[in-house]
Design a protein around this motif. Structure first.
Motif, PDB file in Angstrom:
ATOM      1  N   VAL A 147      45.254  36.893  37.525  1.00 54.03           N
ATOM      2  CA  VAL A 147      45.368  35.953  38.641  1.00 54.03           C
ATOM      3  C   VAL A 147      44.833  34.581  38.229  1.00 54.03           C
ATOM      4  CG1 VAL A 147      44.630  35.453  41.001  1.00 54.03           C
ATOM      5  CG2 VAL A 147      45.175  37.805  40.336  1.00 54.03           C
ATOM      6  N   VAL A 148      45.521  33.518  38.673  1.00 58.72           N
ATOM      7  CA  VAL A 148      45.077  32.152  38.410  1.00 58.72           C
ATOM      8  C   VAL A 148      44.388  31.624  39.663  1.00 58.72           C
ATOM      9  CG1 VAL A 148      45.787  29.802  37.849  1.00 58.72           C
ATOM     10  CG2 VAL A 148      46.952  31.747  36.781  1.00 58.72           C
ATOM     11  N   TYR A 149      43.147  31.176  39.522  1.00 62.56           N
ATOM     12  CA  TYR A 149      42.373  30.626  40.632  1.00 62.56           C
ATOM     13  C   TYR A 149      42.235  29.114  40.462  1.00 62.56           C
ATOM     14  CZ  TYR A 149      41.026  35.493  41.457  1.00 62.56           C
ATOM     15  OH  TYR A 149      41.051  36.845  41.704  1.00 62.56           O
ATOM     16  N   ASP A 150      42.068  28.399  41.572  1.00 68.53           N
ATOM     17  CA  ASP A 150      41.836  26.958  41.477  1.00 68.53           C
ATOM     18  C   ASP A 150      40.356  26.687  41.237  1.00 68.53           C
ATOM     19  OD1 ASP A 150      40.493  27.207  43.911  1.00 68.53           O
ATOM     20  OD2 ASP A 150      42.132  26.386  45.100  1.00 68.53           O
ATOM     21  N   ASN A 151      39.978  25.406  41.206  1.00 67.03           N
ATOM     22  CA  ASN A 151      38.595  25.039  40.890  1.00 67.03           C
ATOM     23  C   ASN A 151      37.590  25.520  41.923  1.00 67.03           C
ATOM     24  OD1 ASN A 151      39.398  23.733  38.553  1.00 67.03           O
ATOM     25  ND2 ASN A 151      39.664  21.758  39.577  1.00 67.03           N
ATOM     26  N   GLU A 152      38.074  25.838  43.127  1.00 64.09           N
ATOM     27  CA  GLU A 152      37.185  26.307  44.188  1.00 64.09           C
ATOM     28  C   GLU A 152      37.207  27.829  44.326  1.00 64.09           C
ATOM     29  OE1 GLU A 152      38.395  24.235  47.671  1.00 64.09           O
ATOM     30  OE2 GLU A 152      37.721  22.271  46.946  1.00 64.09           O
ATOM     31  N   GLY A 153      37.873  28.497  43.382  1.00 64.89           N
ATOM     32  CA  GLY A 153      37.902  29.951  43.392  1.00 64.89           C
ATOM     33  C   GLY A 153      38.932  30.574  44.310  1.00 64.89           C
ATOM     34  N   ASN A 154      39.913  29.780  44.772  1.00 63.17           N
ATOM     35  CA  ASN A 154      40.961  30.298  45.648  1.00 63.17           C
ATOM     36  C   ASN A 154      42.159  30.787  44.839  1.00 63.17           C
ATOM     37  OD1 ASN A 154      39.541  29.475  48.062  1.00 63.17           O
ATOM     38  ND2 ASN A 154      40.170  27.373  47.591  1.00 63.17           N
ATOM     39  N   ASP A 155      42.782  31.855  45.308  1.00 66.14           N
ATOM     40  CA  ASP A 155      43.981  32.384  44.662  1.00 66.14           C
ATOM     41  C   ASP A 155      45.112  31.371  44.809  1.00 66.14           C
ATOM     42  OD1 ASP A 155      46.159  33.802  43.733  1.00 66.14           O
ATOM     43  OD2 ASP A 155      45.738  35.620  44.906  1.00 66.14           O
ATOM     44  N   THR A 156      45.715  30.962  43.683  1.00 62.47           N
ATOM     45  CA  THR A 156      46.785  29.959  43.714  1.00 62.47           C
ATOM     46  C   THR A 156      48.159  30.570  43.952  1.00 62.47           C
ATOM     47  OG1 THR A 156      47.124  30.129  41.319  1.00 62.47           O
ATOM     48  CG2 THR A 156      45.513  28.489  42.104  1.00 62.47           C
ATOM     49  N   LEU A 157      48.232  31.903  43.993  1.00 56.77           N
ATOM     50  CA  LEU A 157      49.487  32.648  44.117  1.00 56.77           C
ATOM     51  C   LEU A 157      50.304  32.632  42.831  1.00 56.77           C
ATOM     52  CD1 LEU A 157      50.592  31.579  47.729  1.00 56.77           C
ATOM     53  CD2 LEU A 157      49.265  33.591  47.034  1.00 56.77           C
ATOM     54  N   TRP A 158      49.704  32.109  41.765  1.00 57.73           N
ATOM     55  CA  TRP A 158      50.292  32.178  40.424  1.00 57.73           C
ATOM     56  C   TRP A 158      49.519  33.213  39.615  1.00 57.73           C
ATOM     57  CZ3 TRP A 158      54.438  29.220  38.562  1.00 57.73           C
ATOM     58  CH2 TRP A 158      54.871  28.184  39.385  1.00 57.73           C
ATOM     59  N   VAL A 159      50.209  33.868  38.689  1.00 56.01           N
ATOM     60  CA  VAL A 159      49.540  34.749  37.733  1.00 56.01           C
ATOM     61  C   VAL A 159      49.877  34.274  36.322  1.00 56.01           C
ATOM     62  CG1 VAL A 159      49.491  36.768  39.251  1.00 56.01           C
ATOM     63  CG2 VAL A 159      51.463  36.421  37.742  1.00 56.01           C
ATOM     64  N   ARG A 160      48.900  34.369  35.430  1.00 55.81           N
ATOM     65  CA  ARG A 160      49.113  33.973  34.033  1.00 55.81           C
ATOM     66  C   ARG A 160      49.552  35.209  33.258  1.00 55.81           C
ATOM     67  NH1 ARG A 160      45.459  29.413  32.362  1.00 55.81           N
ATOM     68  NH2 ARG A 160      46.988  28.571  33.828  1.00 55.81           N
ATOM     69  N   VAL A 161      50.729  35.137  32.674  1.00 61.45           N
ATOM     70  CA  VAL A 161      51.298  36.311  32.014  1.00 61.45           C
ATOM     71  C   VAL A 161      51.064  36.224  30.507  1.00 61.45           C
ATOM     72  CG1 VAL A 161      53.044  36.541  33.817  1.00 61.45           C
ATOM     73  CG2 VAL A 161      53.597  35.279  31.730  1.00 61.45           C
ATOM     74  N   TYR A 162      51.061  37.382  29.889  1.00 57.81           N
ATOM     75  CA  TYR A 162      50.950  37.422  28.426  1.00 57.81           C
ATOM     76  C   TYR A 162      51.943  38.435  27.879  1.00 57.81           C
ATOM     77  CZ  TYR A 162      47.816  41.328  29.622  1.00 57.81           C
ATOM     78  OH  TYR A 162      47.268  42.469  30.143  1.00 57.81           O
ATOM     79  N   TYR A 163      52.296  38.229  26.608  1.00 53.89           N
ATOM     80  CA  TYR A 163      53.350  39.008  25.978  1.00 53.89           C
ATOM     81  C   TYR A 163      52.803  39.764  24.772  1.00 53.89           C
ATOM     82  CZ  TYR A 163      56.285  36.019  28.872  1.00 53.89           C
ATOM     83  OH  TYR A 163      56.840  35.352  29.946  1.00 53.89           O
ATOM     84  N   SER A 164      53.525  40.766  24.365  1.00 50.28           N
ATOM     85  CA  SER A 164      53.125  41.529  23.183  1.00 50.28           C
ATOM     86  C   SER A 164      53.239  40.635  21.952  1.00 50.28           C
ATOM     87  CB  SER A 164      54.029  42.754  23.020  1.00 50.28           C
ATOM     88  OG  SER A 164      55.366  42.359  22.780  1.00 50.28           O
ATOM     89  N   ASP A 165      52.482  40.977  20.917  1.00 53.55           N
ATOM     90  CA  ASP A 165      52.481  40.164  19.698  1.00 53.55           C
ATOM     91  C   ASP A 165      53.871  40.045  19.097  1.00 53.55           C
ATOM     92  OD1 ASP A 165      49.794  39.805  19.964  1.00 53.55           O
ATOM     93  OD2 ASP A 165      49.234  41.432  18.587  1.00 53.55           O
TER      94      ASP A 165
END
Length: 361
Positions: free
Chosen positions: A48-66
Motif C-alpha cells: 500500500v502507498v501512503y501519503d505524508n500524513e499516513g493516509n491510504d492513497t488508494l494506490w499500491v506499489r507493485v513489484y515483479y519477479s526478477d
C-alpha cells in the motif's frame, strides 16, 4: 443531489473504432510501443502507498519477479523516450524506473510510472491505461478546445498519458483555499465559472474535486490559479446534463459558494460569454481536425441509447434548438453542441460588424 442519483454507477469501457484509429494515426497519436497494459498486470505482489500524513492513497506499489523486471524496466524507459524524447535508447543510461503504482479505484485502473534522471534526481510520471474510446475523445477535445496541450499515445488496446501537474482539487479546497487572499478567492471563483462552462460545452463529465487540479502560476508580484481536468473517462457518456456541470457535485460546494460570495451575476455571465467565445475561436482555428474527430464520434458507440435519449432532450430544453431532438448518438449531440457555440459566436460577431458599418454611415 447525491452522487448515486447524479451519475451511473459504472461506465463500461468502449473499444477504439476503426475511424477513431485512423484519426489517431493521422495526427501521430498512434505509435507502436514495446509494452501493453496487460503486461503490467503480471506483478508478483504489492504494498500500500501512503501519503505524508499516513493516509491510504488508494494506490499500491507493485513489484515483479526478477525474470520480468529487467524487460519491463527497459520497455517503460522506451515508452518514456517515445513520449518525451526522440524514441531512441541513448538516454536509457540516465534513467531509472523508480516505481510502478497501480490504482484499483475508478474506471480506468491505471498504472502510474515514475521515471527518475539519475544525474540530477529530477523525476516525471506517466500513466499506462487500457484504451477507452470515451477517454480518448475527451483527451483530444481537451487538447483542441482548452488552453492546454495534452501529450498521449495509443497503440492497440493500451493508452499512454503524460502526467498533468497541479494540486488535486480536493486537497487544495481543504488545505489551501482557507488561506487564500480575497483577490485570490475572487480569481479562483472566476476560473471555476470558466471551467464549469468549458466542461459543459465539451460534454466532459464527473469533474468532482479530485478529478481536476489547481495550478498556481506566479505572475509578477502575485499568484493566479488555473483549473485543469485530469480525468476524461466520462466524456460524452452520461444522460444527465448536470453531470457535465461541475457546480452540481457536492464535492465542489465550497467552490460554488466562492462564486456566489465573490461574483455578481453580471460578472458570472461575462465570464461564461468569454469562455464560450474563446472555445468558438478554437473550434474555428482547429476546424479540420475537430471535424475529423467529430466524424469518427458520429459513427461510434460511446454511450447507451437511454443516455443519448435523455441528454439530447435535456440539451434541447436548455438551448431550444430542435436539431438536438434528431440526434441518434453522442457524437451527433457533441457535434451540435460545438456547432451551437460556434454559430452563436459568429452571429454576434456579424451583428457587431453590421452595427459598426451603420455607425460609420
Amino acid at each position: 443531489m447525491s452522487e448515486e442519483r447524479l451519475m451511473s454507477k459504472k461506465k463500461p469501457s468502449y473499444p477504439v473504432s476503426k475511424k477513431l484509429d485512423i484519426f489517431l494515426d493521422q495526427y501521430n497519436r498512434k505509435i507502436e510501443i514495446p509494452i501493453f497494459y496487460e503486461d503490467l498486470l503480471r506483478f508478483a505482489g504489492s504494498v500500500v502507498v501512503y501519503d505524508n500524513e499516513g493516509n491510504d492513497t488508494l494506490w499500491v506499489r507493485v513489484y515483479y519477479s526478477d525474470s520480468e523486471r529487467k524487460e519491463i524496466d527497459l520497455s517503460l524507459k522506451m515508452v518514456y523516450s517515445i513520449l518525451h524524447s526522440d524514441g531512441t535508447d541513448r538516454i536509457f543510461q540516465y534513467l531509472n524506473v523508480d516505481a510502478v503504482d497501480y490504482c484499483t479505484f475508478g474506471n480506468s485502473k491505471p498504472f502510474r510510472i515514475r521515471i527518475r534522471n539519475i544525474l540530477n534526481d529530477n523525476f516525471i510520471y506517466f500513466y499506462v491505461k487500457k484504451a477507452d474510446a470515451s477517454r480518448i475523445y475527451g483527451l483530444e477535445l481537451e487538447h483542441m478546445l482548452s488552453p492546454y496541450n495534452l501529450n498521449f499515445l495509443v497503440y492497440k488496446d493500451t493508452l499512454i498519458e503524460e502526467h498533468i501537474s497541479g494540486i488535486p482539487g480536493d486537497i487544495f479546497i481543504k488545505n489551501m483555499l482557507p488561506n487564500c487572499t480575497d483577490s485570490q478567492k475572487s480569481q479562483l471563483a472566476k476560473e471555476f465559472v470558466k471551467f464549469n462552462e468549458r466542461c459543459m460545452i465539451q460534454l466532459l463529465g464527473d469533474m468532482r474535486s479530485y478529478n481536476y487540479v489547481i495550478v498556481p502560476i506566479h505572475d509578477f508580484d502575485h499568484v493566479v490559479f488555473r483549473i485543469r481536468a485530469i480525468d476524461f473517462d466520462q466524456q460524452c457518456y452520461e444522460g444527465k446534463l448536470n453531470v457535465y456541470r461541475p457546480q452540481f457535485f457536492k464535492e465542489n460546494l465550497q467552490m460554488v459558494e466562492l462564486v456566489q460570495g465573490r461574483l455578481l451575476e453580471d460578472s458570472i455571465e461575462q465570464y461564461k460569454v468569454e469562455e464560450r467565445s474563446i472555445i468558438a475561436k478554437r473550434i474555428i482555428s482547429a476546424n479540420k481536425r475537430i471535424k475529423r474527430l467529430i466524424n469518427a464520434a458520429k459513427v461510434d458507440k460511446i454511450s447507451s441509447p437511454e443516455n443519448v435519449e435523455r441528454l439530447k432532450m435535456e440539451i434541447f430544453t436548455y438551448t431550444k434548438d430542435l436539431k438536438f431532438k434528431k440526434c441518434r448518438n453522442m457524437g451527433q449531440i457533441l457535434n451540435l453542441t460545438l456547432d451551437f457555440v460556434k454559430r452563436n459566436y459568429e452571429n454576434v460577431s456579424m451583428r457587431q460588424i453590421i452595427d459598426k458599418k451603420i455607425e460609420v454611415k
